[in-house]
Write a protein that holds these residues in place. Structure first.
Motif, PDB file in Angstrom:
ATOM      1  N   PHE A  52       0.827  -1.201   0.000  1.00 39.69           N
ATOM      2  CA  PHE A  52       0.000   0.000   0.000  1.00 39.69           C
ATOM      3  C   PHE A  52       0.869   1.262   0.000  1.00 39.69           C
ATOM      4  CE2 PHE A  52      -3.000  -3.074   1.874  1.00 39.69           C
ATOM      5  CZ  PHE A  52      -4.100  -2.851   1.049  1.00 39.69           C
ATOM      6  N   PRO A  53       0.376   2.367  -0.562  1.00 38.31           N
ATOM      7  CA  PRO A  53       1.133   3.620  -0.559  1.00 38.31           C
ATOM      8  C   PRO A  53       1.499   4.041   0.865  1.00 38.31           C
ATOM      9  CG  PRO A  53      -0.765   3.787  -2.014  1.00 38.31           C
ATOM     10  CD  PRO A  53      -0.908   2.485  -1.284  1.00 38.31           C
ATOM     11  N   GLY A  54       2.758   4.435   1.044  1.00 44.17           N
ATOM     12  CA  GLY A  54       3.220   4.889   2.347  1.00 44.17           C
ATOM     13  C   GLY A  54       3.615   3.789   3.309  1.00 44.17           C
ATOM     14  N   GLN A  55       3.377   2.541   2.932  1.00 43.53           N
ATOM     15  CA  GLN A  55       3.707   1.417   3.799  1.00 43.53           C
ATOM     16  C   GLN A  55       5.201   1.102   3.710  1.00 43.53           C
ATOM     17  OE1 GLN A  55       1.501  -2.080   2.789  1.00 43.53           O
ATOM     18  NE2 GLN A  55       2.359  -3.338   4.411  1.00 43.53           N
ATOM     19  N   GLU A  56       5.804   0.666   4.812  1.00 45.55           N
ATOM     20  CA  GLU A  56       7.214   0.310   4.817  1.00 45.55           C
ATOM     21  C   GLU A  56       7.457  -0.860   3.865  1.00 45.55           C
ATOM     22  OE1 GLU A  56      10.817  -0.857   7.920  1.00 45.55           O
ATOM     23  OE2 GLU A  56       8.733  -1.184   8.521  1.00 45.55           O
ATOM     24  N   ASP A  57       8.451  -0.689   3.010  1.00 46.99           N
ATOM     25  CA  ASP A  57       8.780  -1.720   2.027  1.00 46.99           C
ATOM     26  C   ASP A  57       9.977  -2.515   2.531  1.00 46.99           C
ATOM     27  OD1 ASP A  57       9.354  -3.296  -0.117  1.00 46.99           O
ATOM     28  OD2 ASP A  57       9.723  -1.670  -1.538  1.00 46.99           O
ATOM     29  N   THR A  58       9.739  -3.763   2.943  1.00 47.05           N
ATOM     30  CA  THR A  58      10.829  -4.616   3.444  1.00 47.05           C
ATOM     31  C   THR A  58      11.170  -5.744   2.474  1.00 47.05           C
ATOM     32  OG1 THR A  58       9.198  -5.887   4.708  1.00 47.05           O
ATOM     33  CG2 THR A  58      10.352  -4.111   5.865  1.00 47.05           C
ATOM     34  N   MET A  59      10.690  -5.667   1.237  1.00 46.68           N
ATOM     35  CA  MET A  59      11.053  -6.670   0.239  1.00 46.68           C
ATOM     36  C   MET A  59      12.568  -6.679   0.044  1.00 46.68           C
ATOM     37  SD  MET A  59       8.206  -6.076  -2.736  1.00 46.68           S
ATOM     38  CE  MET A  59       6.498  -5.710  -2.342  1.00 46.68           C
ATOM     39  N   HIS A  60      13.159  -7.853   0.000  1.00 41.65           N
ATOM     40  CA  HIS A  60      14.591  -8.040  -0.215  1.00 41.65           C
ATOM     41  C   HIS A  60      15.425  -7.489   0.941  1.00 41.65           C
ATOM     42  CE1 HIS A  60      14.473  -8.681  -4.870  1.00 41.65           C
ATOM     43  NE2 HIS A  60      13.387  -9.159  -4.274  1.00 41.65           N
ATOM     44  N   GLN A  61      14.801  -7.182   2.074  1.00 46.62           N
ATOM     45  CA  GLN A  61      15.527  -6.658   3.220  1.00 46.62           C
ATOM     46  C   GLN A  61      15.406  -7.606   4.405  1.00 46.62           C
ATOM     47  OE1 GLN A  61      14.830  -2.427   4.025  1.00 46.62           O
ATOM     48  NE2 GLN A  61      13.888  -2.219   2.022  1.00 46.62           N
ATOM     49  N   LYS A  62      16.244  -7.386   5.407  1.00 47.65           N
ATOM     50  CA  LYS A  62      16.112  -8.169   6.632  1.00 47.65           C
ATOM     51  C   LYS A  62      14.794  -7.802   7.307  1.00 47.65           C
ATOM     52  CE  LYS A  62      18.679  -4.881   9.499  1.00 47.65           C
ATOM     53  NZ  LYS A  62      19.899  -4.677  10.336  1.00 47.65           N
ATOM     54  N   ASN A  63      14.272  -8.732   8.106  1.00 47.72           N
ATOM     55  CA  ASN A  63      13.010  -8.524   8.825  1.00 47.72           C
ATOM     56  C   ASN A  63      11.836  -8.212   7.896  1.00 47.72           C
ATOM     57  OD1 ASN A  63      14.197  -8.975  11.368  1.00 47.72           O
ATOM     58  ND2 ASN A  63      14.880  -6.842  11.471  1.00 47.72           N
ATOM     59  N   GLU A  64      11.821  -8.844   6.737  1.00 45.95           N
ATOM     60  CA  GLU A  64      10.659  -8.710   5.840  1.00 45.95           C
ATOM     61  C   GLU A  64       9.405  -9.159   6.593  1.00 45.95           C
ATOM     62  OE1 GLU A  64       8.991 -10.534   1.580  1.00 45.95           O
ATOM     63  OE2 GLU A  64      11.077 -10.870   2.191  1.00 45.95           O
ATOM     64  N   TYR A  65       8.335  -8.387   6.445  1.00 51.56           N
ATOM     65  CA  TYR A  65       7.098  -8.740   7.148  1.00 51.56           C
ATOM     66  C   TYR A  65       5.886  -8.241   6.373  1.00 51.56           C
ATOM     67  CZ  TYR A  65       6.545  -3.860   8.641  1.00 51.56           C
ATOM     68  OH  TYR A  65       6.370  -2.486   8.650  1.00 51.56           O
ATOM     69  N   ILE A  66       4.732  -8.788   6.724  1.00 49.73           N
ATOM     70  CA  ILE A  66       3.456  -8.260   6.245  1.00 49.73           C
ATOM     71  C   ILE A  66       2.556  -8.081   7.456  1.00 49.73           C
ATOM     72  CG2 ILE A  66       2.418 -10.545   5.788  1.00 49.73           C
ATOM     73  CD1 ILE A  66       1.099  -9.219   3.300  1.00 49.73           C
ATOM     74  N   ARG A  67       1.889  -6.947   7.528  1.00 45.79           N
ATOM     75  CA  ARG A  67       0.933  -6.708   8.606  1.00 45.79           C
ATOM     76  C   ARG A  67      -0.313  -7.568   8.373  1.00 45.79           C
ATOM     77  NH1 ARG A  67      -1.559  -2.292   8.644  1.00 45.79           N
ATOM     78  NH2 ARG A  67      -1.976  -2.186  10.890  1.00 45.79           N
ATOM     79  N   ILE A  68      -0.784  -8.217   9.412  1.00 45.98           N
ATOM     80  CA  ILE A  68      -1.948  -9.086   9.256  1.00 45.98           C
ATOM     81  C   ILE A  68      -3.188  -8.298   8.810  1.00 45.98           C
ATOM     82  CG2 ILE A  68      -3.555 -10.574  10.523  1.00 45.98           C
ATOM     83  CD1 ILE A  68      -1.095 -11.690  11.983  1.00 45.98           C
ATOM     84  N   PRO A  69      -3.452  -7.093   9.343  1.00 46.86           N
ATOM     85  CA  PRO A  69      -4.583  -6.324   8.801  1.00 46.86           C
ATOM     86  C   PRO A  69      -4.440  -6.037   7.313  1.00 46.86           C
ATOM     87  CG  PRO A  69      -3.895  -5.407  10.904  1.00 46.86           C
ATOM     88  CD  PRO A  69      -2.853  -6.409  10.510  1.00 46.86           C
ATOM     89  N   ASP A  70      -3.196  -5.788   6.865  1.00 46.10           N
ATOM     90  CA  ASP A  70      -2.967  -5.556   5.432  1.00 46.10           C
ATOM     91  C   ASP A  70      -3.176  -6.837   4.632  1.00 46.10           C
ATOM     92  OD1 ASP A  70      -2.362  -2.911   5.922  1.00 46.10           O
ATOM     93  OD2 ASP A  70      -0.193  -3.241   5.982  1.00 46.10           O
TER      94      ASP A  70
END
Length: 458
Positions: A423-441
């Protein structure tokens, strides 16, 4: 109806994603029935088994790809996902392959790119199926296994299986991606002659990077120096350097910050930082030091290609360049650049500029792979339909389709665009350490994909 039904699937959806995250589906040496490595093949098998247990048709395309299909009809809606992931790197706060949930965040390599969105699409299909919906097109969730390393899986799929009539790939950003920049992987090599034993520092090896489309977070150099380097390393404040000694050999580690190759400005390139440091030292005169100083001067820490003579900007985007991999030995040097060029720029012009930049240096362009740009007009029916779905589900009436530097499976199929899942403005952790997805998202994108599949297949 969709909004009401989705919450009851949350627990099951999370468990399914955790199951897939636990597979370390990083590309590896091929084996029997495993063209991209055993773990990737196991991940594909697991995903297809999950789809089959849901009551869908599940097909393994010779272990290169697979698909999960719902419905009947001559036309087909394709949903293009991938199960392979980039290497995990170091520095994680939570195990990268455990699927740990902390404070509404599900951590793990692939949670955003692309196992999380894939699971959301699978459950979108299940939600529609369980509701009694009968699609007018077949809905095919296509599962690739080599997206991070060139998408050879999709080339194989297209040789063996049916193309979708229309498709989207949940492997980028929201709202709709109507344009993707061209992507070049350029490999440069140089063979070294004998070094001048002039009393300077002798370079034994320099190495960094694990994949061209990642900003390298670690680079190392092994050198033999006639003088103590500890004070120089301690005083150098432009990079995170660590020096260790092993007999006469000095080992220098440089730590950076990983990021996706399409947004290198968000990271700190360990290779570039180390090369900048080495270039100021008294290196032995010869091809090795020439190669190092060329990289320092013509690439440096830039991400726009300005000093290399390839910088370019159009109405949509500006060129970005990532020094993704480097390996220098006593006999040769090789580096790989990952370049994303604007939609209106031409590949031939980019290559001509690079040829000019290396002319007379002894550096050769030994490998060149280009994925041309992708572009749909904002008023294209597919773009308009998905934009309507996004606005309806999010309430964001000001949203507009965008262009990106990333490359998705949308390039591999006709009439396909990328759609989410960041989503716009969301932290982008793709290809980074501590990659995550918020459960509400995760639940919100499931709602969006359910509505999108409904609209495109009704």
């Amino acid at each position: 109806m969709i909004e009401t039904n989705i919450p009851k699937y949350q627990e099951e959806l999370i468990k399914t994603l955790q199951t897939l995250v636990k597979f370390k589906s990083v590309k590896d040496a091929p084996g029997p029935n495993a063209p991209y490595g055993v773990e990737i093949s196991k991940t594909l098998d697991a995903a297809l088994e999950i789809g089959e247990k849901m009551g869908f048709k599940a097909v393994n395309v010779d272990h290169h790809a697979g698909y999960i299909e719902f419905g009947e009809g001559k036309e087909m809606l394709g949903i293009l996902c991938h199960l392979d992931v980039v290497p995990e790197g170091t520095g994680w706060s939570h195990p990268p392959y455990a699927g740990v949930v902390v404070d509404d965040r599900l951590y793990g390599r692939g949670t955003l790119d692309d196992k999380g969105p894939m699971v959301a699409c699978l459950y979108a299909m299940k939600i529609l199926k369980d509701s009694g919906f009968t699609p007018q097109k077949r809905i095919r969730l296509i599962l690739g296994t080599d997206e991070e390393s060139g998408s050879n899986c999709m080339k194989y799929y297209l040789e063996k299986a049916e193309k979708p009539t229309v498709a989207f790939s949940p492997d980028a950003d929201f709202p709709v991606i109507h344009g993707e920049m061209g992507i070049v992987l350029a490999e440069f090599t140089k063979k070294f002659g004998p070094q001048d034993e002039d009393g300077g520092i002798k370079v034994l090896e320099i190495k960094g990077g694990t994949a061209p489309n990642m900003v390298p977070e670690l680079a190392t150099a092994s050198v033999v120096s006639p003088f103590d380097l500890s004070e120089i390393v301690a005083l150098y404040d432009k990079a995170d350097l660590v020096l260790t000694q092993e007999g006469s050999v000095s080992h220098i580690k440089c730590h950076g910050v990983s990021a996706h190759g399409s947004t290198p400005e968000k990271g700190v390139n360990a290779i570039s930082q180390l090369i900048q440091f080495l270039s100021i030292l008294d290196l032995q005169i010869g091809d090795t030091s020439d190669f190092i100083r060329y990289i320092a001067e013509r690439i440096g820490t830039e991400t726009d290609g300005e000093s290399l003579g390839i910088a370019h900007k159009d109405y949509f985007n500006a060129l970005v360049s990532n020094l993704g991999m480097l390996h220098i030995t006593e006999n040769s040097g090789k580096m790989v650049l990952n370049i994303r060029y604007p939609i209106t720029y031409k590949e031939r012009k980019l290559k001509k500029a690079i040829d000019s930049a290396i002319r007379g240096t002894g550096i050769e362009l030994t490998n060149w792979h280009c994925a041309p740009p992708l572009f749909f007009k904002p008023d294209h029916p597919l773009v308009k339909t998905l934009m309507t779905v996004y606005k309806t589900c999010t309430g964001d009436e000001n949203a507009k389709p965008i262009t990106i530097g990333g490359g998705t499976y949308a390039r591999t199929m006709p009439n396909a665009v990328a759609f989410g899942a960041l989503f716009p403005g969301q932290e982008d952790t793709m290809h980074q350490k501590n990659e995550y997805i918020r459960i509400p998202d995760l639940m919100k994108i499931t709602e969006i994909y359910t509505q999108a599949i409904y609209e495109l297949s009704k």
